[in-house]
Design a protein around this motif. Sequence first.
Motif, short mmCIF file in Angstrom:
data_model
loop_
_atom_site.label_atom_id
_atom_site.label_comp_id
_atom_site.label_asym_id
_atom_site.label_seq_id
_atom_site.Cartn_x
_atom_site.Cartn_y
_atom_site.Cartn_z
N ALA A 100 -7.69 -4.83 2.86
CA ALA A 100 -6.73 -3.75 2.60
C ALA A 100 -6.58 -2.88 3.84
N LEU A 101 -7.69 -2.72 4.59
CA LEU A 101 -7.63 -1.93 5.81
C LEU A 101 -6.73 -2.60 6.84
N LEU A 102 -6.90 -3.93 6.96
CA LEU A 102 -6.05 -4.67 7.91
C LEU A 102 -4.59 -4.60 7.49
N LEU A 103 -4.38 -4.75 6.18
CA LEU A 103 -3.02 -4.67 5.65
C LEU A 103 -2.40 -3.32 5.99
N THR A 104 -3.22 -2.28 5.82
CA THR A 104 -2.75 -0.93 6.13
C THR A 104 -2.39 -0.82 7.62
N LEU B 144 -13.87 -9.08 -7.44
CA LEU B 144 -12.42 -8.87 -7.49
C LEU B 144 -12.08 -7.52 -8.11
N ILE B 145 -12.72 -7.26 -9.27
CA ILE B 145 -12.39 -6.02 -9.98
C ILE B 145 -12.81 -4.80 -9.16
N ALA B 146 -14.08 -4.82 -8.72
CA ALA B 146 -14.57 -3.67 -7.97
C ALA B 146 -13.81 -3.54 -6.65
N GLY B 147 -13.53 -4.70 -6.03
CA GLY B 147 -12.84 -4.68 -4.74
C GLY B 147 -11.44 -4.11 -4.85
N MET B 148 -10.80 -4.35 -6.01
CA MET B 148 -9.46 -3.82 -6.23
C MET B 148 -9.42 -2.31 -6.05
N PHE B 149 -10.46 -1.64 -6.63
CA PHE B 149 -10.46 -0.18 -6.54
C PHE B 149 -10.65 0.25 -5.09
N GLY B 150 -11.57 -0.46 -4.41
CA GLY B 150 -11.78 -0.14 -3.00
C GLY B 150 -10.50 -0.37 -2.21
N ALA B 151 -9.81 -1.48 -2.54
CA ALA B 151 -8.60 -1.82 -1.79
C ALA B 151 -7.51 -0.78 -2.04
N VAL C 164 -11.59 6.16 5.33
CA VAL C 164 -11.90 6.09 3.91
C VAL C 164 -12.37 4.69 3.53
N ALA C 165 -11.94 3.69 4.31
CA ALA C 165 -12.32 2.31 4.00
C ALA C 165 -13.84 2.17 3.93
N ILE C 166 -14.56 2.97 4.71
CA ILE C 166 -16.02 2.84 4.71
C ILE C 166 -16.61 3.32 3.39
N ILE C 167 -16.13 4.48 2.90
CA ILE C 167 -16.59 4.95 1.59
C ILE C 167 -16.12 4.01 0.50
N ALA C 168 -14.86 3.56 0.60
CA ALA C 168 -14.32 2.65 -0.42
C ALA C 168 -15.15 1.37 -0.47
N GLY C 169 -15.53 0.87 0.71
CA GLY C 169 -16.33 -0.35 0.74
C GLY C 169 -17.67 -0.15 0.08
N MET C 170 -18.33 0.97 0.39
CA MET C 170 -19.65 1.23 -0.21
C MET C 170 -19.53 1.30 -1.73
N LEU C 171 -18.56 2.07 -2.20
CA LEU C 171 -18.43 2.27 -3.65
C LEU C 171 -18.06 0.97 -4.35
N SER C 172 -17.16 0.21 -3.75
CA SER C 172 -16.76 -1.02 -4.43
C SER C 172 -17.90 -2.03 -4.42
N GLY C 173 -18.71 -2.02 -3.34
CA GLY C 173 -19.87 -2.91 -3.32
C GLY C 173 -20.87 -2.54 -4.40
N LEU C 174 -21.11 -1.24 -4.53
CA LEU C 174 -22.02 -0.77 -5.59
C LEU C 174 -21.48 -1.17 -6.96
N ALA D 160 -20.03 -8.59 -1.24
CA ALA D 160 -19.30 -9.05 -0.05
C ALA D 160 -17.85 -9.32 -0.39
N ILE D 161 -17.62 -9.92 -1.57
CA ILE D 161 -16.23 -10.18 -1.97
C ILE D 161 -15.48 -8.87 -2.13
N ALA D 162 -16.14 -7.90 -2.80
CA ALA D 162 -15.49 -6.60 -3.00
C ALA D 162 -15.23 -5.93 -1.65
N GLY D 163 -16.24 -6.00 -0.77
CA GLY D 163 -16.09 -5.37 0.54
C GLY D 163 -15.00 -6.03 1.35
N ALA D 164 -14.90 -7.37 1.22
CA ALA D 164 -13.87 -8.09 1.96
C ALA D 164 -12.49 -7.67 1.49
N TRP D 165 -12.35 -7.46 0.19
CA TRP D 165 -11.07 -6.96 -0.34
C TRP D 165 -10.70 -5.65 0.33
#
Lengths: 235, 583
Positions: free
Chosen positions: B125-129, B59-66, B79-89, B116-121
């Motif tokens: 966010a990408l879909l929301l966008t 949740l926390i990491a995913g928030m930043f990605g989102a 950017v969602a791809i980089i955001a997903g990688m970073l939030s997963g890490l 996966a939870i972070a990435g899903a967030w």
Amino acid sequence: MLQLQNVHTYYGNIHALKGISLEINQGEIVTLIGSNGAGKSTTLRTISGITPPRTGQVLFEGKPLNSVPAHKIVSQGISQSPEGRRIFANLTVRENLEMGAFTRNNKSEIASDMDRVFELFPRLKERVAQRGGTLSGGEQQMLAIGRALMSRPRLLLLDEPSMGLAPVLVDLIFEIIQNINSQGTTILVVEQNALMALGIAHRAYVLQTGAIVKAGDAATLREDEDVQKAYLGME
Amino acid sequence: MPNTQRYVKTGGIGFAVGAFFLWNYPNLGIGAALLGGLVIAALCLLYSAPLPDMIKAGLIAGMFGAVMTIVYGTDKPGVAIIAGMLSGLGAGLLVFQRSPQANPKKAAILGAEAGAIAGAWTALALLLTAFVIAPAAGVDAGEFAEHLSETVIFADALGLGSDILILLFAFAFSTLSAAILGAAACAARSLPLRPNIPLLAVIALPVLLIPLIDRAGNLLLLDALIPIYIFILLALGLNIVVGYAGLLDLGYAAFFAIGAYTTAMLSSPHLGINLSFWLVIWVAAAVAAIAGLTLGAPTLPLRGDYLAIVTLGFGEIVPILFRSLGGGPPSGTLTLRFFGMPIGIEQVDLTGGNKGINPISPPHLPFIGDFEPSNKIPWYYLLIVIMGLAIFFINRLRDSRQGRAWMAMREDELAADAMGINVVRTKLLAFSMGAMFSGFGGAFYGAFIGAIFPSSFDFSVSIILLCMVILGGLGNMTGVIIGGLLIQGADKMFIPKGAELFRDIANERASATGSSTVGVSALQDLTQQRLLLFGIVLVVMMLVRPEGLLPNERRKAELHPDDDTINSNSVAAEAESDPSLAA
């Protein structure tokens, strides 16, 4: 082993030590007794270089210590357990002891010295991973002495080891001091608890307002009427 | 009831944020503001709820990605791809922090779940966008589809013709890469290695890949990332002085300025000296280190507040000095009197005064040639090399004898002296080492920007750096890096991009309703409020978690003495029962 010859020490304009001369021989326990403000701690600070003397000589094993900076005194073979213990409150017991061996490099020697400290103070071994600040007063005193031993000193300076401790702990600490001495370390102990200090020391000096007023055998001084009146609370 | 309290507190924070937006963006409509507030309040509640660690970490990491995806997504969905990688890490590392695992296999599963939870967030966010925010900001479906196919990498290679397919691909890629990186990070952390090379490799992977994804998708993230990294390098240097040695330095930007000006003077046409960057960066570091000594020497007897005041003064003097060492009337003779004898000194414009020095020569490498301002990739990798070396070196320094001497001095100067530690040397070394790293940072900064001005080295720079160190966790390098990423990330990426997005949405609404108020007023501009936002974050942080996000163990112990009450009580009891005290 250590000689102070007519040492005068000042804090700014305050004349704290007014011509002190004393001598400590190899293998002795010598105690400095006196009331508050007599200059006991100042004498230790003078020896350890924190407050160097303005005039007079401090000789350790024949070499002058006057101009040796405080941090180099330790590697000369003198270490001290400072007033108020001053252990590193946020470091563990082990780290405190390692810090005591800061000037040394030989790891196996340090490890064996740490074992020796743990033999002297089994309580410290039980608390080895605990932070210094969480120890009780007695344990902190043990740690301060143990830490001072980690530099493998030939002369150990102890400042008020009984301060703030329960009587049963004072007995224990003094027993350990004797024990350390019997293993070959010369000790200078500064004490307000004159009765205890005179009980374990070989010789003693009595300090009064920055000057030595009496010196001699600890056993003799213990019987001295003036000393009994002033420091032992006997009439 | 501590739990109820937590709900009230976190719900309150969410409500406050919602109210802030409502007040700030009245033309977004009450509905949108309320919705935003409710979402944030719900997130806060979710965070304080007793959930498994992996969900919270995700949740926390995913928030930043989102958030990253939302603020960038409208014109750069890739950017969602980089955001997903970073939030997963981040999720993988965080879940290990919260529940350490000894078994790498279990750790990998846990990390994969959190990732996966972070990435899903991020993907949500990408879909929301795509379906809500982009239309609201006035980007129609066709335009968004264009952005999508331009910025999502591999989309062409895979022959994904349809927009929905690209969106789904980005969605899957973001979640999957997050899960993989989360698993790898968590598993690597569980390995009992020292140094932990697999962990470093897992962290290095996205860091090294970013420029390539950035270029492929034309995301232009590096423009913001490089300054962020420079500030992190500076914060790492400051951490030596403040975190390790315990010397409060409020004028650290001065060393940054000295490094940058040294580079500018020695490597530009300004004075006619045009040395190679590769030489000048070392000179700059050395000059900064010497400056550190000159600050350290007179302040040796000072401690705490007094030292802070002196360093504050130093930090003010240095930019003023650079401002006045040049920029005067061209050529002229300055006459000084030395014991009555007039000595003429030809006045040289050393620093360009207020105008600064412009241009500064870029580094030059065989095969690559001069580093171009338009191509950020070589700059990025050069900075990564400098930072890698700095982190390695500082790490070794901390574990060395010198590091232990700093620790002892920070704890108790007099006791350190009694242990045989040369306090004078230890202090000076802390100042000069700290200054040295900001010299490297300054040299790179000067060459990267290509011009320097005295106003870039204000007091606020010193303060922001100190905030980064304290927010992340004084004395902990990982904490400082995270603190730097958060503060600088907010400053250079999230707030400006977020403000842009809000302005677009407000404009779109205004034109839709035919209202005459177009855009947002300066007062409502998020970028104008960045210091307000920092201030609020700092106040809350210091109240809630004074030891920082990732504290150094010892600092944590200092700031939470409650855990020691049993023992300190026994000390008091012992002192009370001691008759020798009264004697």
